[in-house]
Design an enzyme around this catalytic site. Structure first.
Site, PDB file in Angstrom:
ATOM      1  N   CYS A 171       0.908  43.371   6.237  1.00  0.00           N
ATOM      2  CA  CYS A 171       1.125  42.906   7.486  1.00  0.00           C
ATOM      3  C   CYS A 171      -0.099  43.124   8.266  1.00  0.00           C
ATOM      4  CB  CYS A 171       2.163  43.462   8.132  1.00  0.00           C
ATOM      5  SG  CYS A 171       3.028  42.438   9.618  1.00  0.00           S
TER       6      CYS A 171
ATOM      7  N   CYS B 170       4.107  39.089   7.448  1.00  0.00           N
ATOM      8  CA  CYS B 170       3.664  38.239   8.808  1.00  0.00           C
ATOM      9  C   CYS B 170       2.774  37.138   8.479  1.00  0.00           C
ATOM     10  CB  CYS B 170       3.207  39.493   9.778  1.00  0.00           C
ATOM     11  SG  CYS B 170       1.321  39.936   9.563  1.00  0.00           S
TER      12      CYS B 170
ATOM     13  N   CYS C 194      -7.406  37.842   1.923  1.00  0.00           N
ATOM     14  CA  CYS C 194      -7.285  38.922   1.439  1.00  0.00           C
ATOM     15  C   CYS C 194      -7.920  39.648   0.265  1.00  0.00           C
ATOM     16  CB  CYS C 194      -5.697  39.044   0.569  1.00  0.00           C
ATOM     17  SG  CYS C 194      -4.205  38.504   1.776  1.00  0.00           S
TER      18      CYS C 194
END
Length: 175
Positions: A12, A88, A96
């Site tokens: 998140c 989220c 990422c």
């Protein structure tokens, strides 16, 4: 041959509420089969007090929970993840890090309970709802026959879990 223990990372943005809830739920409900972790792209540095209160009220562990950066899990000395779930929408849209081991990924977005304004009762109710939605997803996940599912089938099931009750709606992409 012993069943493998799967490492699971919940992501998140702030790593203070939803991903923390997920880490604690899987730590308890998946004990023996899963190791749970959580992190954020821009961690708040503290766990939201209502996340801790709700977890404790349902008998889930809170010891050792902390808000941390996802870079901890991209290092060469980090545990190799088998699964990485964004919880989220903001984190799902970010680039990422490259996770060692090429884990399976899915998006399990739910509304941010920390963003709810109102009375203390309304705010706590938002955390209880987030807990319930996350527990639902994790219950379905832990019941999957991991070893017998083919990689493609498992990926499809993980995506389906992300669409269970409480799922956030994907934002339309700009064309």
């Amino acid at each position: 041959m012993a069943d493998p223990i799967y490492n699971v990372l919940f992501l998140c943005t702030g790593n203070s509420a939803r991903s923390i809830l997920a880490e604690s739920i899987l730590a308890k409900d998946g004990a023996g089969r899963f190791r749970a972790f959580s992190a954020g792209s821009r961690p708040k540095g503290v766990v939201h007090p209502l996340a801790l209160k709700v977890l404790e009220s349902y008998g889930y562990p809170t010891a050792g929970l902390r808000s941390k950066n996802w870079e901890e899990f991209a290092r060469t000395d980090a545990p190799v993840m088998d699964f990485v779930f964004t919880v989220c929408d903001s984190a799902a849209g970010e680039a990422c890090p490259l996770w060692p081991g090429q884990p399976m990924t899915a998006h399990w977005g739910i509304e941010d309970p920390a963003a709810v304004e109102g009375t203390d009762i309304q705010r706590e109710a938002a955390f209880v709802a987030a807990f319930r939605y996350m527990k639902n997803r994790i219950s379905v996940f832990t019941a999957l026959p991991m070893r017998s599912l083919e990689h493609i089938a498992l990926g499809s099931r993980l995506a389906e879990i992300g669409q269970l009750e409480g799922a956030t709606k994907p934002r339309p992409s700009a064309a």
